[in-house]
Enzyme design. Structure first.
Site, mmCIF file in Angstrom:
data_model
loop_
_atom_site.group_PDB
_atom_site.id
_atom_site.type_symbol
_atom_site.label_atom_id
_atom_site.label_comp_id
_atom_site.label_asym_id
_atom_site.label_seq_id
_atom_site.Cartn_x
_atom_site.Cartn_y
_atom_site.Cartn_z
ATOM 1 N N LEU A 45 0.794 -1.227 0.026
ATOM 2 C CA LEU A 45 -0.438 0.036 -0.645
ATOM 3 C C LEU A 45 1.450 1.442 -0.080
ATOM 4 O O LEU A 45 0.331 2.199 -1.266
ATOM 5 C CB LEU A 45 -0.896 -0.359 1.462
ATOM 6 C CG LEU A 45 -2.388 -0.452 0.699
ATOM 7 C CD1 LEU A 45 -3.217 -1.423 2.448
ATOM 8 C CD2 LEU A 45 -2.980 -0.300 0.189
ATOM 9 N N GLY A 47 4.184 1.652 -0.950
ATOM 10 C CA GLY A 47 4.529 1.903 -2.315
ATOM 11 C C GLY A 47 4.115 1.795 -3.810
ATOM 12 O O GLY A 47 4.668 2.816 -4.867
ATOM 13 N N HIS A 268 0.546 -8.366 18.732
ATOM 14 C CA HIS A 268 -1.171 -8.751 18.535
ATOM 15 C C HIS A 268 -1.755 -9.530 19.745
ATOM 16 O O HIS A 268 -1.498 -10.788 19.755
ATOM 17 C CB HIS A 268 -1.168 -8.940 17.231
ATOM 18 C CG HIS A 268 -3.054 -7.824 16.808
ATOM 19 N ND1 HIS A 268 -4.079 -9.263 17.405
ATOM 20 C CD2 HIS A 268 -3.186 -7.547 15.498
ATOM 21 C CE1 HIS A 268 -4.640 -7.915 16.678
ATOM 22 N NE2 HIS A 268 -4.243 -7.417 15.969
ATOM 23 N N SER A 286 -8.545 -10.854 13.666
ATOM 24 C CA SER A 286 -8.538 -9.151 13.613
ATOM 25 C C SER A 286 -9.066 -8.375 14.910
ATOM 26 O O SER A 286 -10.147 -9.547 15.098
ATOM 27 C CB SER A 286 -9.460 -8.563 12.168
ATOM 28 O OG SER A 286 -9.432 -7.553 12.751
ATOM 29 N N ARG A 333 -3.599 -2.835 22.514
ATOM 30 C CA ARG A 333 -2.782 -4.342 21.974
ATOM 31 C C ARG A 333 -1.126 -4.715 22.557
ATOM 32 O O ARG A 333 -1.534 -6.251 23.112
ATOM 33 C CB ARG A 333 -1.902 -4.313 20.170
ATOM 34 C CG ARG A 333 -3.557 -3.715 19.660
ATOM 35 C CD ARG A 333 -2.862 -4.037 18.206
ATOM 36 N NE ARG A 333 -3.659 -3.660 17.041
ATOM 37 C CZ ARG A 333 -3.323 -4.234 15.688
ATOM 38 N NH1 ARG A 333 -2.510 -3.857 14.515
ATOM 39 N NH2 ARG A 333 -4.927 -3.877 15.704
ATOM 40 N N GLU A 428 5.267 0.428 6.766
ATOM 41 C CA GLU A 428 6.020 -0.233 7.806
ATOM 42 C C GLU A 428 7.483 -0.119 8.012
ATOM 43 O O GLU A 428 8.175 0.003 9.089
ATOM 44 C CB GLU A 428 5.393 -1.283 8.092
ATOM 45 C CG GLU A 428 5.544 -1.470 8.975
ATOM 46 C CD GLU A 428 5.031 -3.681 9.237
ATOM 47 O OE1 GLU A 428 3.528 -3.763 8.608
ATOM 48 O OE2 GLU A 428 4.871 -3.860 10.437
ATOM 49 N N ARG A 438 1.280 0.832 18.107
ATOM 50 C CA ARG A 438 0.661 1.390 17.094
ATOM 51 C C ARG A 438 -0.598 0.753 17.363
ATOM 52 O O ARG A 438 -1.128 -0.200 18.272
ATOM 53 C CB ARG A 438 0.803 0.607 15.840
ATOM 54 C CG ARG A 438 -0.339 0.879 14.707
ATOM 55 C CD ARG A 438 0.302 0.485 13.162
ATOM 56 N NE ARG A 438 0.079 -1.357 13.328
ATOM 57 C CZ ARG A 438 -0.501 -1.700 12.682
ATOM 58 N NH1 ARG A 438 -2.244 -0.568 13.268
ATOM 59 N NH2 ARG A 438 -0.200 -3.163 13.068
ATOM 60 N N LEU A 444 -2.635 0.783 7.891
ATOM 61 C CA LEU A 444 -2.905 1.317 6.518
ATOM 62 C C LEU A 444 -3.279 2.724 5.810
ATOM 63 O O LEU A 444 -2.560 3.638 5.394
ATOM 64 C CB LEU A 444 -3.739 0.249 6.188
ATOM 65 C CG LEU A 444 -4.296 -0.439 6.487
ATOM 66 C CD1 LEU A 444 -5.692 -1.538 6.089
ATOM 67 C CD2 LEU A 444 -3.389 -1.524 5.694
HETATM 68 C C1 LIG Z 1 -2.395 -10.283 9.584
HETATM 69 C C2 LIG Z 1 -2.137 -9.241 9.181
HETATM 70 C C3 LIG Z 1 -3.594 -7.778 9.289
HETATM 71 C C4 LIG Z 1 -3.486 -6.662 9.605
HETATM 72 N N1 LIG Z 1 -4.386 -5.917 9.592
HETATM 73 C C5 LIG Z 1 -4.266 -4.576 9.404
HETATM 74 C C6 LIG Z 1 -5.611 -3.692 9.597
HETATM 75 O O1 LIG Z 1 -6.935 -4.194 9.471
HETATM 76 N N2 LIG Z 1 -5.294 -2.215 9.778
HETATM 77 C C7 LIG Z 1 -4.061 -1.824 9.968
HETATM 78 O O2 LIG Z 1 -3.979 -0.521 9.357
HETATM 79 N N3 LIG Z 1 -3.551 -2.581 9.321
HETATM 80 C C8 LIG Z 1 -3.482 -3.642 9.864
HETATM 81 N N4 LIG Z 1 -1.964 -4.701 9.462
HETATM 82 C C9 LIG Z 1 -0.449 -3.956 9.734
HETATM 83 C C10 LIG Z 1 -0.160 -3.339 7.349
HETATM 84 O O3 LIG Z 1 -1.013 -4.441 6.697
HETATM 85 C C11 LIG Z 1 0.657 -3.347 7.341
HETATM 86 O O4 LIG Z 1 1.236 -2.285 8.498
HETATM 87 C C12 LIG Z 1 0.845 -2.565 5.608
HETATM 88 O O5 LIG Z 1 -0.008 -3.146 5.025
HETATM 89 C C13 LIG Z 1 2.534 -2.230 5.272
HETATM 90 O O6 LIG Z 1 2.673 -1.894 4.498
HETATM 91 P P1 LIG Z 1 3.604 -1.276 3.817
HETATM 92 O O7 LIG Z 1 3.049 -1.173 2.122
HETATM 93 O O8 LIG Z 1 3.988 -0.887 3.885
HETATM 94 O O9 LIG Z 1 4.431 -3.088 3.161
HETATM 95 P P2 LIG Z 1 4.216 -4.531 2.563
HETATM 96 O O10 LIG Z 1 2.765 -4.618 2.349
HETATM 97 O O11 LIG Z 1 4.518 -5.423 3.612
HETATM 98 O O12 LIG Z 1 5.151 -4.167 1.109
HETATM 99 C C14 LIG Z 1 6.042 -4.479 0.972
HETATM 100 C C15 LIG Z 1 6.951 -4.526 -0.648
HETATM 101 O O13 LIG Z 1 7.739 -4.609 -0.372
HETATM 102 C C16 LIG Z 1 8.645 -5.052 -1.082
HETATM 103 N N5 LIG Z 1 10.419 -6.067 -0.516
HETATM 104 C C17 LIG Z 1 10.814 -5.751 0.585
HETATM 105 N N6 LIG Z 1 11.849 -5.933 0.540
HETATM 106 C C18 LIG Z 1 12.011 -6.072 -0.940
HETATM 107 C C19 LIG Z 1 13.619 -6.330 -1.539
HETATM 108 N N7 LIG Z 1 14.732 -6.597 -0.981
HETATM 109 N N8 LIG Z 1 13.724 -5.912 -2.535
HETATM 110 C C20 LIG Z 1 12.222 -5.810 -3.482
HETATM 111 N N9 LIG Z 1 10.851 -5.120 -3.113
HETATM 112 C C21 LIG Z 1 11.343 -5.714 -1.689
HETATM 113 C C22 LIG Z 1 7.916 -6.307 -1.496
HETATM 114 O O14 LIG Z 1 7.785 -7.482 -2.303
HETATM 115 C C23 LIG Z 1 6.645 -5.280 -1.470
HETATM 116 O O15 LIG Z 1 5.920 -5.052 -2.718
HETATM 117 C C24 LIG Z 1 -1.726 -5.882 9.717
HETATM 118 C C25 LIG Z 1 -1.189 -6.991 9.232
HETATM 119 C C26 LIG Z 1 -1.105 -8.385 10.008
HETATM 120 C C27 LIG Z 1 -0.184 -8.559 9.720
#
Ligand SMILES: Cc1cc2nc3c(=O)[nH]c(=O)nc-3n(C[C@H](O)[C@H](O)[C@H](O)COP(=O)(O)OP(=O)(O)OC[C@H]3O[C@@H](n4cnc5c(N)ncnc54)[C@H](O)[C@@H]3O)c2cc1C
Length: 642
Positions: A45, A47, A268, A286, A333, A428, A438, A444
């Site tokens: 989300l 990137g 959590h 959740s 949490r 994150e 958090r 999100l």
């Molecule tokens: C089960 C679960 C449920 C959740 N529910 C909620 C919720 O209801 N509400 C809420 O606010 N938050 C929730 N969270 C937290 C939230 O989902 C995450 O914090 C958030 O989605 C992280 O988004 P992001 O884009 O930062 O990272 P990510 O979605 O983890 O994306 C990381 C990206 O980086 C890429 N990447 C990583 N390392 C490399 C590398 N070395 N080279 C190339 N690409 C790389 C991956 O391929 C991916 O595209 C939940 C988390 C979990 C585990």
């Protein structure tokens, strides 16, 4: 060498800082935007939203992810919802309240200015996503519905059943695809960034490995954005997707980016308990379930083996409602997790090994009917039944705390730029907004705020001074970084030992869970700091990485990530040891109130801890920088949810 740590917080009243800052930031004119290349690593989300928005603005973006599609980023797993201060419920919410709840929820260890801006832009995110067609739940009359998450006394969480992350990611992915088709974004799936390239002190490129062919490539850019998610999998067992790792941020750290508050990891309270030795993943139930679910254990140890329906109301201890009457089951949490551990430690836990508490929706089903509960949480009940074989409409769920999210991450200033000019970190992967804990549904919000609404304003401010400064990949820094990457891969393949990657990673995870998990203390952390280098030594002498580097080789991929976890774990424990106070999820047993709550030491620790790698490739004691946190609007108080 880094000078003072300047967070670059704009002057002026809190509620005008962001507007003033935008008004005075430098711009890049439309005709010049196509002259700039931006690398974005990560298409979750954070990137994905950044790539789509910067592409739409006219920049040329290269976006990388290790999955076969941006659609599979870990963000897809988010279940419960996304916060925004819309006050649709007319229940007293406001930007200030969301700001205050987030600062308090983080136990006063985050920056006021960043958090206020997050609360301010939260409303825009909902409008943006609705415009993209994200199917948020609606009331009968058509208005968007809300529910409550922990640490708040209002309903401000927007949701799409238990699939909020998936629906948001679909919206974001559509926007990204539009730019891919328009030619502004070039997508590199199944490509892993393995190093950051610094030229004249600025982040100007990356080294990557194509995970299908094994080819190593160099990419130069005018700026690099890391949106690579969290590192919860350092604990081996977590609710994160199996692929989540620390490699991108850790390797940037080894290139000079500061790592902030690495020990702030979130546990959590509502996950399906561990069921066996060979499990590789934990599953979240959740937090939204706590809107309607009540958490309890038997009052008497002797009742723990009975079926829940045999235990009468009077023999149940609804311990969160008892201890925290004003927030009840929606206590945050960190607090709910420790409370669950406490009752289990007293011998009142349920299920195998006594490591579980009940999350019971029976009252809500009686009050609202099974159909309504199914509409709200149906897919969560299905997941639970698939994993445990139990029907949660008939029996309470059994849950236990598990590693879930990492508040720590690369240090960034107000502009989301790290201490390395040109290196931005969002979602994150950065440490920014959640302090020591958090609140639910705020990740999100932060990831999308960073990608859709903050970076597109702050990045041009840097780019405006970078015209024609993009180096060529022939620059010696690219050659050096590439040869370091190749050497590391060769070394991993050369070990040819006897132990599997999983066995070493599992051992590291168990050690961290015990010594740097829900509770920490000086002695335990010191023990961990002795054992981690031993385990690292074992890895480099006895790990087995089959296959070679010129092919699809998932063992090799994982080996590099586990190697980084084995170094990063030491940084986490160093940070946890240095922070000689309790705050939020960082609970040092030496520092607790008479009621067993986290006891902060604001005089000595109201700071961000940011660590600089030392050691010229080898690991040496990192250097600590401290960014003092100034609270001008909120008063520091003992956090209370009673
Ligand atoms: C089960 C679960 C449920 C959740 N529910 C909620 C919720 O209801 N509400 C809420 O606010 N938050 C929730 N969270 C937290 C939230 O989902 C995450 O914090 C958030 O989605 C992280 O988004 P992001 O884009 O930062 O990272 P990510 O979605 O983890 O994306 C990381 C990206 O980086 C890429 N990447 C990583 N390392 C490399 C590398 N070395 N080279 C190339 N690409 C790389 C991956 O391929 C991916 O595209 C939940 C988390 C979990 C585990």
């Amino acid at each position: 060498m880094i000078g003072t740590l300047d967070a670059k917080i704009p002057p002026g009243p809190l509620d005008q800082k962001w507007r003033n800052h935008r008004d005075h930031s430098r711009l890049v004119s439309p005709n010049n935007r196509r002259k700039f290349e931006i690398i974005i690593v990560g298409s979750g989300l954070a990137g994905g939203s950044a790539a789509a928005t910067l592409g739409e603005l006219g920049y040329r973006v290269k976006c990388f992810c290790y999955q076969d599609s941006p659609r599979r980023a870990h963000s897809i797993a988010a279940q419960g919802g996304i916060n925004a201060a819309k006050n649709y419920q007319n229940d007293g919410d406001s930007v200030y309240r969301l700001f205050y709840d987030t600062i308090k929820g983080g136990d006063f260890r985050s920056r006021e200015a960043n958090v206020y801006r997050l609360a301010e832009v939260s409303s825009n995110i909902i409008d943006q996503c609705v415009a993209q067609g994200v199917p948020f739940a609606r009331e009968y009359g058509g208005l968007l519905a809300n529910r409550s998450f922990g640490g708040a006394q209002v309903s401000r969480t927007f949701y799409a059943r238990g699939q909020t992350g998936q629906q948001l990611l679909l919206g974001c992915y559509q926007a990204l695809c539009r730019q891919i088709a328009a030619g502004t974004v070039e997508m590199f799936p199944q490509t892993e960034m393995l190093d950051l390239v610094i030229v004249d002190g600025h982040a100007k490129g990356i080294i990557s490995r194509n995970l299908v062919s094994g080819k190593i490539d160099n990419y130069a850019a005018d700026a690099v954005v890391l949106a690579t998610g969290g590192y919860g999998n350092v604990f081996y067992l977590s609710t994160n997707a199996r692929g989540c790792n620390v490699t991108a941020t850790y390797r940037a750290y080894k290139k000079g980016a500061l790592f902030a508050n690495p020990c702030f990891t979130q546990i959590h309270p509502t996950c399906i308990p561990v069921s066996g030795e060979h499990q590789s993943k934990l599953t979240l139930m959740s937090e939204s379930l706590r809107n309607d679910g009540r958490v309890w254990v038997p009052k008497r140890k002797e009742d723990c083996d009975k079926a829940p329906y045999e235990i009468p109301e009077t023999a149940r201890d609804y311990y969160l409602e008892r201890k925290y009457p004003s927030y009840g089951n929606l206590a945050p949490r960190d607090i709910s997790s420790r409370a669950a551990k406490e009752v289990c430690d007293e011998g009142r836990g349920v299920g195998p090994g006594g490591r579980g508490v009940y999350l019971d929706l029976a009252d809500a089903i009686k009050r609202l009917g099974e159909q309504t509960i199914c509409e709200r949480y149906g897919n969560l009940f299905e997941i639970y039944e698939k994993i445990t074989g139990e029907n949660a409409y008939k029996m309470p769920m059994r849950i236990y705390p598990a590693i879930h999210y990492t508040m720590g991450g690369l240090w960034v200033d107000y502009n989301l730029m790290s201490n390395l000019p040109g290196l931005y970190v969002i979602g994150e992967a950065n440490f920014s907004d959640h302090g020591a804990n958090r609140l639910g549904a705020s990740a999100l919000m932060q990831g999308l705020a960073d990608g859709y609404f903050i970076l597109p304003y702050t990045l041009p401010n840097y780019l405006a001074g970078q015209m024609s400064k993009r180096p060529s990949t022939d620059h010696p820094e690219f050659k050096k970084a590439e040869s370091d990457v190749r050497a590391k891969i060769d070394n991993l393949l050369k070990v040819n030992g006897k132990r599997s990657l999983d066995s070493i990673h599992r051992e590291l995870g168990a050690l961290l869970w015990e010594k740097c998990g829900m509770l920490r203390n000086k002695k335990g952390l010191q023990e961990a700091l002795t054992k981690i280098p031993e385990l690292r030594n074992e890895f480099w002498n006895n790990v087995r990485v089959p296959g070679d580097d010129e092919d699809f080789n998932q063992s090799l991929e994982r080996a590099g990530r586990v190697a980084d976890f084995l170094e990063f774990a030491e940084l986490m424990c160093t940070d946890a040891l240095a922070r000689d106070e309790s705050c939020g999820a960082h609970f040092r047993e030496e520092h607790q109130t008479s009621e067993g709550e986290a006891l902060r030491d604001d005089e000595n620790f109201a700071d961000v801890f940011a660590w600089e790698f030392q050691g010229n490739g080898e690991i040496a004691e990192p250097k600590l920088y401290r960014e003092p946190l100034h609270f001008e609007t909120v008063h520091l108080t003992q956090r209370s949810y009673k």
